[in-house]
Design a protein around this motif. Structure first.
Motif, PDB file in Angstrom:
ATOM      1  N   LYS A  31     105.839 -60.165  73.838  1.00  0.00           N
ATOM      2  CA  LYS A  31     105.831 -58.956  74.649  1.00  0.00           C
ATOM      3  C   LYS A  31     107.262 -58.608  75.035  1.00  0.00           C
ATOM      4  O   LYS A  31     108.119 -59.470  75.116  1.00  0.00           O
ATOM      5  CB  LYS A  31     104.979 -59.155  75.895  1.00  0.00           C
ATOM      6  CG  LYS A  31     103.518 -59.373  75.572  1.00  0.00           C
ATOM      7  CD  LYS A  31     102.707 -59.534  76.815  1.00  0.00           C
ATOM      8  CE  LYS A  31     101.259 -59.777  76.443  1.00  0.00           C
ATOM      9  NZ  LYS A  31     100.398 -59.963  77.600  1.00  0.00           N
ATOM     10  N   ASP A  34     109.768 -52.277  78.536  1.00  0.00           N
ATOM     11  CA  ASP A  34     110.066 -50.912  78.111  1.00  0.00           C
ATOM     12  C   ASP A  34     111.547 -50.583  78.274  1.00  0.00           C
ATOM     13  O   ASP A  34     112.077 -49.754  77.539  1.00  0.00           O
ATOM     14  CB  ASP A  34     109.222 -49.913  78.904  1.00  0.00           C
ATOM     15  CG  ASP A  34     107.744 -49.999  78.534  1.00  0.00           C
ATOM     16  OD1 ASP A  34     107.441 -50.546  77.459  1.00  0.00           O
ATOM     17  OD2 ASP A  34     106.915 -49.514  79.313  1.00  0.00           O
ATOM     18  N   SER A  61     103.386 -51.714  65.236  1.00  0.00           N
ATOM     19  CA  SER A  61     102.309 -51.057  65.988  1.00  0.00           C
ATOM     20  C   SER A  61     102.531 -51.197  67.491  1.00  0.00           C
ATOM     21  O   SER A  61     102.227 -50.281  68.261  1.00  0.00           O
ATOM     22  CB  SER A  61     100.956 -51.641  65.591  1.00  0.00           C
ATOM     23  OG  SER A  61     100.899 -53.023  65.888  1.00  0.00           O
ATOM     24  N   THR A  62     103.091 -52.325  67.911  1.00  0.00           N
ATOM     25  CA  THR A  62     103.391 -52.525  69.331  1.00  0.00           C
ATOM     26  C   THR A  62     104.456 -51.532  69.789  1.00  0.00           C
ATOM     27  O   THR A  62     104.331 -50.912  70.844  1.00  0.00           O
ATOM     28  CB  THR A  62     103.879 -53.968  69.576  1.00  0.00           C
ATOM     29  OG1 THR A  62     102.924 -54.878  69.049  1.00  0.00           O
ATOM     30  CG2 THR A  62     104.084 -54.236  71.053  1.00  0.00           C
ATOM     31  N   SER A  64     105.145 -48.669  68.390  1.00  0.00           N
ATOM     32  CA  SER A  64     104.553 -47.334  68.340  1.00  0.00           C
ATOM     33  C   SER A  64     103.730 -47.049  69.593  1.00  0.00           C
ATOM     34  O   SER A  64     103.824 -45.964  70.179  1.00  0.00           O
ATOM     35  CB  SER A  64     103.688 -47.212  67.091  1.00  0.00           C
ATOM     36  OG  SER A  64     103.038 -45.977  67.060  1.00  0.00           O
ATOM     37  N   LYS A  65     102.940 -48.018  70.019  1.00  0.00           N
ATOM     38  CA  LYS A  65     102.119 -47.837  71.228  1.00  0.00           C
ATOM     39  C   LYS A  65     102.989 -47.657  72.464  1.00  0.00           C
ATOM     40  O   LYS A  65     102.707 -46.813  73.317  1.00  0.00           O
ATOM     41  CB  LYS A  65     101.192 -49.038  71.410  1.00  0.00           C
ATOM     42  CG  LYS A  65     100.082 -49.108  70.396  1.00  0.00           C
ATOM     43  CD  LYS A  65      99.286 -50.377  70.547  1.00  0.00           C
ATOM     44  CE  LYS A  65      98.296 -50.528  69.408  1.00  0.00           C
ATOM     45  NZ  LYS A  65      97.613 -51.828  69.433  1.00  0.00           N
ATOM     46  N   ARG A  66     104.060 -48.448  72.573  1.00  0.00           N
ATOM     47  CA  ARG A  66     104.939 -48.336  73.735  1.00  0.00           C
ATOM     48  C   ARG A  66     105.668 -47.005  73.760  1.00  0.00           C
ATOM     49  O   ARG A  66     105.874 -46.412  74.816  1.00  0.00           O
ATOM     50  CB  ARG A  66     105.951 -49.489  73.776  1.00  0.00           C
ATOM     51  CG  ARG A  66     105.358 -50.879  73.935  1.00  0.00           C
ATOM     52  CD  ARG A  66     104.345 -51.004  75.033  1.00  0.00           C
ATOM     53  NE  ARG A  66     104.768 -50.489  76.319  1.00  0.00           N
ATOM     54  CZ  ARG A  66     103.953 -50.100  77.281  1.00  0.00           C
ATOM     55  NH1 ARG A  66     102.657 -50.168  77.124  1.00  0.00           N
ATOM     56  NH2 ARG A  66     104.415 -49.640  78.415  1.00  0.00           N
ATOM     57  N   LYS A  68     104.535 -44.243  72.559  1.00  0.00           N
ATOM     58  CA  LYS A  68     103.542 -43.234  72.943  1.00  0.00           C
ATOM     59  C   LYS A  68     103.348 -43.238  74.457  1.00  0.00           C
ATOM     60  O   LYS A  68     103.268 -42.183  75.087  1.00  0.00           O
ATOM     61  CB  LYS A  68     102.222 -43.513  72.227  1.00  0.00           C
ATOM     62  CG  LYS A  68     101.192 -42.430  72.423  1.00  0.00           C
ATOM     63  CD  LYS A  68      99.941 -42.714  71.624  1.00  0.00           C
ATOM     64  CE  LYS A  68     100.026 -41.952  70.348  1.00  0.00           C
ATOM     65  NZ  LYS A  68      98.781 -41.981  69.576  1.00  0.00           N
ATOM     66  N   VAL A  69     103.304 -44.442  75.057  1.00  0.00           N
ATOM     67  CA  VAL A  69     103.159 -44.547  76.513  1.00  0.00           C
ATOM     68  C   VAL A  69     104.376 -43.948  77.214  1.00  0.00           C
ATOM     69  O   VAL A  69     104.256 -43.303  78.256  1.00  0.00           O
ATOM     70  CB  VAL A  69     102.955 -46.028  76.921  1.00  0.00           C
ATOM     71  CG1 VAL A  69     103.074 -46.202  78.423  1.00  0.00           C
ATOM     72  CG2 VAL A  69     101.601 -46.520  76.434  1.00  0.00           C
TER      73      VAL A  69
END
Length: 130
Positions: A31, A34, A61-62, A64-66, A68-69
């Motif tokens: 992990k 940000d 993918s991790t 990409s998700k972050r 987007k958030v």
């Protein structure tokens, strides 16, 4: 797949392990914060998901998700905020007004493109005999 999952849960319950939370696996993805991602984007907004993932040592993918958030999208190879800031809106507004005024000033005939056409006559001396 479902068979294996059921067997695993049955084994847990048989060993008096009734915890339903997932356990940390040795192969779990790392992990990251940000802030680290934002620092990388501040350095270079043109980085790809692959480059960002390798730098942060996480899966694409991790990342990409972050992103987007965080409200970032990729436009023309740059990661930019999805929502415009008020100063960006203020900068774009006069340009839009200028384009609208320019459109109203020009009349319809100025937008028509004309060109001289030439007709080419092709004479084929070889005729097929029927």
């Amino acid at each position: 797949m479902w068979d294996t999952t059921c067997r695993n849960w049955f084994r847990h319950f048989k060993n008096n392990d009734f915890k339903l939370e997932d356990k940390e696996c040795s192969g779990a993805l790392k992990k990251f914060e940000d802030e680290k991602l934002e620092e990388l984007l501040d350095e270079n907004r043109c980085q790809t998901l692959t480059e960002l993932g390798k730098t942060l040592q996480v899966d694409e993918s991790t990342v990409s998700k972050r992103l987007k958030v965080l409200g970032k999208i990729q436009k023309q190879g740059h990661w930019v905020p999805y929502e415009l800031k008020p100063r960006d809106v203020e900068r774009r507004f006069p340009m839009c007004e200028l384009l609208l005024q320019q459109q109203k000033r020009k009349i319809f005939l100025h937008r028509i493109v004309t060109a001289d056409g030439k007709w080419i006559h092709y004479n084929n001396p070889k005729h097929r005999k029927s």
